[in-house]
Design a protein around this motif. Structure first.
Motif, mmCIF file in Angstrom:
data_model
loop_
_atom_site.group_PDB
_atom_site.id
_atom_site.type_symbol
_atom_site.label_atom_id
_atom_site.label_comp_id
_atom_site.label_asym_id
_atom_site.label_seq_id
_atom_site.Cartn_x
_atom_site.Cartn_y
_atom_site.Cartn_z
ATOM 1 N N TYR A 235 0.856 -1.180 0.000
ATOM 2 C CA TYR A 235 0.000 0.000 0.000
ATOM 3 C C TYR A 235 0.895 1.235 0.000
ATOM 4 N N THR A 242 -7.156 0.836 4.756
ATOM 5 C CA THR A 242 -6.199 -0.170 4.289
ATOM 6 C C THR A 242 -6.275 -1.487 5.082
ATOM 7 N N ASN A 255 2.395 -7.279 5.130
ATOM 8 C CA ASN A 255 2.139 -6.210 4.170
ATOM 9 C C ASN A 255 3.096 -5.044 4.415
ATOM 10 N N TYR A 257 3.313 -1.040 4.223
ATOM 11 C CA TYR A 257 2.508 0.178 4.167
ATOM 12 C C TYR A 257 3.446 1.378 4.136
ATOM 13 N N LEU A 260 0.775 6.220 4.369
ATOM 14 C CA LEU A 260 -0.653 6.261 4.659
ATOM 15 C C LEU A 260 -0.915 7.629 5.269
ATOM 16 N N GLY A 264 -4.947 4.139 8.552
ATOM 17 C CA GLY A 264 -4.643 2.890 7.861
ATOM 18 C C GLY A 264 -5.691 1.828 8.107
ATOM 19 N N PHE A 280 5.182 -0.756 8.683
ATOM 20 C CA PHE A 280 4.524 0.531 8.456
ATOM 21 C C PHE A 280 5.594 1.617 8.436
ATOM 22 N N SER A 283 4.039 7.051 7.917
ATOM 23 C CA SER A 283 2.584 7.021 7.883
ATOM 24 C C SER A 283 1.986 7.552 9.171
ATOM 25 N N VAL A 286 -1.794 4.250 11.726
ATOM 26 C CA VAL A 286 -1.850 3.077 10.838
ATOM 27 C C VAL A 286 -2.796 1.995 11.341
#
Length: 518
Positions: A235, A242, A255, A257, A260, A264, A280, A283, A286
């Motif tokens: 992402y 998300t 995943n 990220y 963001l 998230g 992450f 961002s 999240v």
């Protein structure tokens, strides 16, 4: 409110004329590769068109014609797609085995279908893929871009891939889903599920440049959706969702990220998210419950939060951070292997999206192609292998670098009465234990030190199960396996070596963590 930085929308090519039959394509490859993972693998599994006819298509009309030419709406079929599918070459086709529409690829009132991009790829340009009253569907190796709900042309309510009304067992894999803005620019979600959509997996896909990543449940009263698995997805530059998780269960692991912008993973209205070993970066907010006073829940483990900011809690804002802890438990009914969060960015960059060769993760911080040859994506010079090579009760020859001047120890946690330093004191009667059955223990030095062998000496042999040896300075996995003892790997110059215990039959007790140059 911070807005995402979106790229300009791609132009739309229009193909003159339409061919209403499925024609062979040159260099078309085999059908979908691999087996469904996550929740798409349960509830009877997801096999798509396996066992049925394989046809080729280079227009949207040909895709619809292939669906309509089947003996029934459940006759298995694999449709290999190449080229650009757009409004100019997608018309409605009628038949007893289909229910199509001109403004989208319509998988409505059908089952047992695979759509797979082959050759130089399949691009659905400003044209969404819509599933309704559909089951056992695979979508693999495709790009869907710039689908709009307002402006011109419009398609699929603005969703790149949208599922609604009694949809179950769907596997979307190695897809690239792109927008060029948020709702004010005419776009909606990249991956939406609503009105009784169940047993879905999104894997090895890219979701980028959108105001909304996707949702499970169209409103706080649409709670009959899920469970859903999201793994090894990338992402990037997404404002929120998300996903947005209303009342459903989601397993979200490995995943990546990045950027963001507003929020998230948004669990709300009783939604539960199991969030494992994700990375992450750069961002905001999240994970949590946002924009509602209807709480959601999460179970967190092994995640990395790199330059993540968190807002203050409020009546309709409950971020999980800055130090996320679990407030529920989620039972997962299928098997899966977790990459360490530290290698997730490299693994996901190498595998996610269409046109990446359908590479997947081995679950040990390396990748494998459909032909089963593996290729590490991080800095170690050898792929992770298994099994220690000698007894944990004896020490190898050579100088134990853990006892060198200036060496130290640290870890992820320590049980009461134990100490990190106990693993480098030369005393087998003292030991370190994590606070649970898993955790990290490290040896570190003030300057770069070359290490190619370690020896983990347990107080009670055989308690430690699976492990990883990490370059603690970079996070790269140097080796994986099971059990303690002497473990060799490619010579590595580093300031820190980490032994990560991923499973154990009880509480591990590490008496000594010995390190050697050769």
């Amino acid at each position: 409110m911070r807005r995402a930085r979106f790229i300009a929308a791609a132009g739309t090519a229009v193909t003159a004329g339409v061919i209403a039959i499925a024609l062979p394509l040159p260099q078309a490859s085999a059908a979908a590769t691999g087996s469904a993972t996550g929740y798409a693998s349960v509830n009877g599994g997801t096999t798509g068109g396996s066992g049925g006819t394989t046809v080729q298509a280079s227009t949207g009309t040909q895709i619809h014609q292939a669906l309509c030419s089947r003996a029934s709406s459940s006759t298995p079929i694999t449709i290999e797609v190449q080229g650009t599918i757009n409004h100019g070459n997608t018309t409605k086709v009628s038949g007893d085995s289909c229910n199509t529409a001109a403004d989208k690829i319509e998988l409505k009132d059908v089952s047992n279908v695979t759509i797979v991009g082959v050759g130089s790829g399949a691009v659905f340009d400003q044209l969404g893929i819509h599933l309704r009253n559909a089951s056992n569907i695979i979508i693999q190796n495709v790009t869907v871009r710039n689908v709009k709900k307002s402006g011109s042309p419009t398609s699929n309510g603005g969703d790149a891939i949208g599922m609604e009304t009694d949809v179950h067992n769907v596997w979307v894999d190695h897809a690239t889903l792109l927008a060029s803005g948020g709702e004010s620019e005419g776009y909606d979600g990249l991956f939406d599920m609503k009105d009784n959509t169940q047993y879905v997996t999104l894997s090895y896909s890219i979701l980028r440049n959108s105001g909304r990543g996707g949702l499970i449940g169209s409103s706080d009263s649409d709670l009959a959706n899920g469970p859903v698995t999201f793994h090894h997805n990338w992402y990037e530059n997404i404002d929120s969702r998300t996903p947005l998780l209303r009342g459903a269960t989601a397993h979200i692991y490995n995943n990546f990220y990045y950027s963001l912008n507003e929020s998230g993973i948004n669990a709300r209205a009783g939604g539960k998210a199991k969030v494992d070993n994700n990375y992450f970066q750069n961002s905001k907010d999240v994970l949590g419950t946002f924009y509602t006073d209807l709480p959601g829940y999460w179970q967190v483990s092994g995640n990395t939060f790199d330059n993540v900011t968190w807002s203050a809690a409020g009546d309709e804002n409950n971020p999980a951070g800055p130090n996320p802890v679990s407030n529920t438990t989620v039972s997962i009914p299928y098997s899966y292997a977790l990459d360490s969060a530290s290698c997730v960015p490299a693994i996901v960059r190498a595998t996610a999206g269409s046109g990446t060769g359908l590479k997947t993760s081995t679950g040990t911080c390396s990748t494998t192609s459909p032909t089963a040859t593996s290729s590490p994506t991080s800095s170690p010079t050898s792929s992770p292998t298994s099994s220690p090579t000698s007894s944990p009760t004896s020490s190898p020859s050579g100088t134990n670098l853990s006892l060198a001047s200036g060496a130290g120890a640290d870890g992820s946690s320590k049980a009461s009465g134990t100490s990190y330093g106990n693993v480098r004191d030369g005393d087998l009667s003292t030991y370190w234990s994590p606070s649970g059955t898993t955790g990290d223990i490290s040896i570190k030095w003030g300057s770069a030190t070359t290490v190619s062998r370690v020896n983990l000496r347990e107080v009670t042999s055989g308690v430690i199960g699976s492990y990883q040896i990490l370059n603690g300075a970079t996070g790269a996995v140097l080796k994986s396996g099971t059990g303690a003892g002497t473990i060799t790997f490619a010579a590595t110059s580093t300031t820190k070596i980490t032994f990560r215990i991923s499973s154990a039959s009880g509480t591990p007790k590490v008496a000594e963590f010995e390190t050697y140059a050769a």
